[in-house]
Scaffold this motif. Structure first.
Motif, PDB file in Angstrom:
ATOM      1  N   ILE A   5       0.873  -1.174   0.000  1.00  0.00           N
ATOM      2  CA  ILE A   5       0.000   0.000   0.000  1.00  0.00           C
ATOM      3  C   ILE A   5       0.910   1.223   0.000  1.00  0.00           C
ATOM      4  O   ILE A   5       1.830   1.312   0.818  1.00  0.00           O
ATOM      5  N   PRO A   6       0.723   2.179  -0.918  1.00  0.00           N
ATOM      6  CA  PRO A   6       1.591   3.356  -0.959  1.00  0.00           C
ATOM      7  C   PRO A   6       1.690   4.064   0.395  1.00  0.00           C
ATOM      8  O   PRO A   6       0.687   4.258   1.080  1.00  0.00           O
ATOM      9  N   TYR A   7       2.919   4.389   0.778  1.00  0.00           N
ATOM     10  CA  TYR A   7       3.228   5.138   1.987  1.00  0.00           C
ATOM     11  C   TYR A   7       2.997   4.352   3.280  1.00  0.00           C
ATOM     12  O   TYR A   7       3.045   4.922   4.368  1.00  0.00           O
ATOM     13  N   LEU A   8       2.761   3.058   3.160  1.00  0.00           N
ATOM     14  CA  LEU A   8       2.735   2.167   4.333  1.00  0.00           C
ATOM     15  C   LEU A   8       3.785   1.093   4.065  1.00  0.00           C
ATOM     16  O   LEU A   8       3.470  -0.004   3.605  1.00  0.00           O
ATOM     17  N   PRO A   9       5.066   1.388   4.338  1.00  0.00           N
ATOM     18  CA  PRO A   9       6.166   0.574   3.822  1.00  0.00           C
ATOM     19  C   PRO A   9       6.321  -0.829   4.392  1.00  0.00           C
ATOM     20  O   PRO A   9       6.874  -1.700   3.720  1.00  0.00           O
ATOM     21  N   PHE A  10       5.851  -1.083   5.588  1.00  0.00           N
ATOM     22  CA  PHE A  10       6.189  -2.356   6.221  1.00  0.00           C
ATOM     23  C   PHE A  10       5.027  -3.326   6.366  1.00  0.00           C
ATOM     24  O   PHE A  10       5.161  -4.375   6.987  1.00  0.00           O
ATOM     25  N   ILE A  11       3.881  -2.977   5.806  1.00  0.00           N
ATOM     26  CA  ILE A  11       2.736  -3.880   5.911  1.00  0.00           C
ATOM     27  C   ILE A  11       2.141  -4.138   4.535  1.00  0.00           C
ATOM     28  O   ILE A  11       2.306  -3.338   3.615  1.00  0.00           O
ATOM     29  N   ARG A  12       1.474  -5.264   4.395  1.00  0.00           N
ATOM     30  CA  ARG A  12       0.900  -5.681   3.128  1.00  0.00           C
ATOM     31  C   ARG A  12      -0.580  -6.011   3.334  1.00  0.00           C
ATOM     32  O   ARG A  12      -0.946  -6.723   4.269  1.00  0.00           O
ATOM     33  N   ALA A  13      -1.420  -5.488   2.454  1.00  0.00           N
ATOM     34  CA  ALA A  13      -2.851  -5.748   2.551  1.00  0.00           C
ATOM     35  C   ALA A  13      -3.206  -7.026   1.800  1.00  0.00           C
ATOM     36  O   ALA A  13      -2.705  -7.268   0.701  1.00  0.00           O
TER      37      ALA A  13
END
Length: 254
Positions: A229-237
């Motif tokens: 997700i753009p601008y959420l570097p360490f998590i994946r949806a």
């Protein structure tokens, strides 16, 4: 090459709509238009980095010669581009959405590419019926989570698809707490974080999409994945990609 300063500025405008500005309106159509009207011009660039596996989903479906393809929740019509040159094989493709602003972008895309067999239509995905009566292919690309009665949309898609025809779906989701052993199980943190995070923008992740699709259609392909997700570097949806087929011997419309 894209201007990074312009890209970030466009992203900030889109993020403002996503995180701050709340959709207003008495009806679902009014809320969608209110939400997307201010970001329609930047819609594709931002979501191309957020809505994963769309191109793969579209290209996983064989394009039927002389067939009818209905894309429900089509937005700006980018999915039509993912079909590539084979789009000329179709007798008609319908791009269905309730946001006039997004469909305006779709019409500009159609005009620019000279597609004579692609038509944007402002209509509810749970009730649209093409002039031909049925379709060879129906697709949902990150649209089921934005349709309040998503189960009605799937039922309606089933009624539209000819026996032996295909459905393609890609969307965000969370697993059930106790999914079937053949399906992925998300931890509590995944299920607890992503549902309210998306719901703030009227995107409602469901643990029941995949089970419902598996019950309605014969499975051709199913992948459960995660994406950036753009601008959420360490998590994946989490998202899924499903290709199904209506049984060849299916009778009736439901």
């Amino acid at each position: 090459m894209a201007n990074p300063i312009k890209t970030v500025a466009s992203d900030m405008k889109t993020l403002w709509h996503l995180a701050v500005r709340r959709a207003k309106g008495k009806t679902h159509a009014e809320r969608l238009e209110n939400f997307y009207s201010g970001q329609a011009n930047n819609y594709d660039d931002f979501r191309r980095r957020m809505l994963h596996s769309r191109e793969e989903m579209i290209q996983s479906v064989n394009v039927p010669e002389g067939g009818v393809w209905v894309d429900l929740g089509a937005g700006t019509g980018e999915n039509a581009e993912h079909i590539g040159p084979d789009i000329e094989k179709l007798s008609q493709m319908y791009l269905i959405d309730l946001s006039e602003s997004l469909l305006d972008q779709a019409q500009q895309r159609i005009d620019a590419r000279g597609w004579g067999n692609v038509k944007p239509v402002c209509h509810d995905a749970t009730t649209f019926v093409p002039a031909e009566g049925q379709a060879d292919v129906v697709t949902f690309s990150y649209s089921l989570t934005m349709i309040p009665d998503w189960f009605r949309a799937i039922d309606h898609a089933y009624s539209l698809i000819k026996p032996g025809g295909k459905i393609g779906v890609v969307d965000f989701y969370v697993s059930r707490k106790h999914p079937d052993e053949a399906l992925k199980k998300h931890p509590w943190g995944t299920r607890s974080f992503w549902q309210p995070w998306f719901a703030s923008d009227n995107v409602f992740l469901s643990p029941d999409h995949i089970p419902y699709l598996l019950n309605k259609f014969e499975t051709v392909k199913l992948d459960e994945r995660r994406g950036k997700i753009p601008y959420l570097p360490f998590i994946r949806a989490p998202h899924y990609l499903f290709i199904g087929q209506k049984p060849v011997d299916a009778v009736g419309q439901d």
